[in-house]
Design a protein around this motif. Structure first.
Motif, PDB file in Angstrom:
ATOM      1  N   ILE A   7       0.854  -1.185   0.000  1.00 26.47           N
ATOM      2  CA  ILE A   7       0.000   0.000   0.000  1.00 26.47           C
ATOM      3  C   ILE A   7       0.891   1.235   0.000  1.00 26.47           C
ATOM      4  O   ILE A   7       1.838   1.325   0.783  1.00 26.47           O
ATOM      5  N   VAL A   8       0.575   2.159  -0.897  1.00 26.55           N
ATOM      6  CA  VAL A   8       1.280   3.432  -0.976  1.00 26.55           C
ATOM      7  C   VAL A   8       0.233   4.529  -0.834  1.00 26.55           C
ATOM      8  O   VAL A   8      -0.819   4.485  -1.486  1.00 26.55           O
ATOM      9  N   THR A   9       0.505   5.502   0.001  1.00 25.93           N
ATOM     10  CA  THR A   9      -0.404   6.635   0.146  1.00 25.93           C
ATOM     11  C   THR A   9       0.344   7.905  -0.215  1.00 25.93           C
ATOM     12  O   THR A   9       1.566   7.979  -0.106  1.00 25.93           O
ATOM     13  N   PHE A  10      -0.397   8.898  -0.673  1.00 28.45           N
ATOM     14  CA  PHE A  10       0.213  10.178  -0.979  1.00 28.45           C
ATOM     15  C   PHE A  10      -0.826  11.274  -0.827  1.00 28.45           C
ATOM     16  O   PHE A  10      -2.025  11.023  -0.898  1.00 28.45           O
ATOM     17  N   ILE A  30      -5.037   5.117 -10.673  1.00 33.67           N
ATOM     18  CA  ILE A  30      -3.735   5.612 -10.231  1.00 33.67           C
ATOM     19  C   ILE A  30      -2.634   4.619 -10.590  1.00 33.67           C
ATOM     20  O   ILE A  30      -1.557   5.006 -11.058  1.00 33.67           O
ATOM     21  N   ARG A  31      -2.885   3.305 -10.393  1.00 34.90           N
ATOM     22  CA  ARG A  31      -1.896   2.296 -10.785  1.00 34.90           C
ATOM     23  C   ARG A  31      -1.579   2.406 -12.269  1.00 34.90           C
ATOM     24  O   ARG A  31      -0.414   2.395 -12.680  1.00 34.90           O
ATOM     25  N   ALA A  32      -2.623   2.520 -13.099  1.00 36.55           N
ATOM     26  CA  ALA A  32      -2.424   2.614 -14.554  1.00 36.55           C
ATOM     27  C   ALA A  32      -1.665   3.888 -14.916  1.00 36.55           C
ATOM     28  O   ALA A  32      -0.783   3.875 -15.781  1.00 36.55           O
TER      29      ALA A  32
END
Length: 89
Positions: A7-10, A30-32
């Motif tokens: 998991i990455v948050t920003f 967001i991944r794409a």
């Protein structure tokens, strides 16, 4: 064996948050977007926009027979070789 997920948050500013709120699957979007952006990263500077001193030396040697020119067909900047058989400037 299944790959482990992370998991990455920003943080985003309010304007961007408003724009992406309506996207049904924000995570997939967001991944794409990240994968697309990584596919276009400069292979030399890895997207930093800066060359190390040694990379600059290599670039200078390469640039003796190459130039960044505008393509007559698509109007994009490309690297052209001035040696025989290369793209004409």
């Amino acid at each position: 064996m299944k790959k482990k997920e992370g998991i990455v948050t920003f943080k985003v500013n309010e304007d961007l948050l408003e724009v992406i709120k309506g996207i049904p699957n924000r995570s997939e979007f967001i991944r794409a977007a990240i994968l697309t952006a990584l596919d276009g990263v400069c292979p030399l500077c890895n997207g930093t926009g800066l060359l190390t001193p040694k990379q600059k030396e290599h670039w200078d040697a390469f640039a003796r027979h190459h130039a960044v020119v505008r393509c007559a067909d698509c109007d994009e900047l490309v690297i052209a070789c001035d040696k025989e058989g290369g793209v004409q400037r």
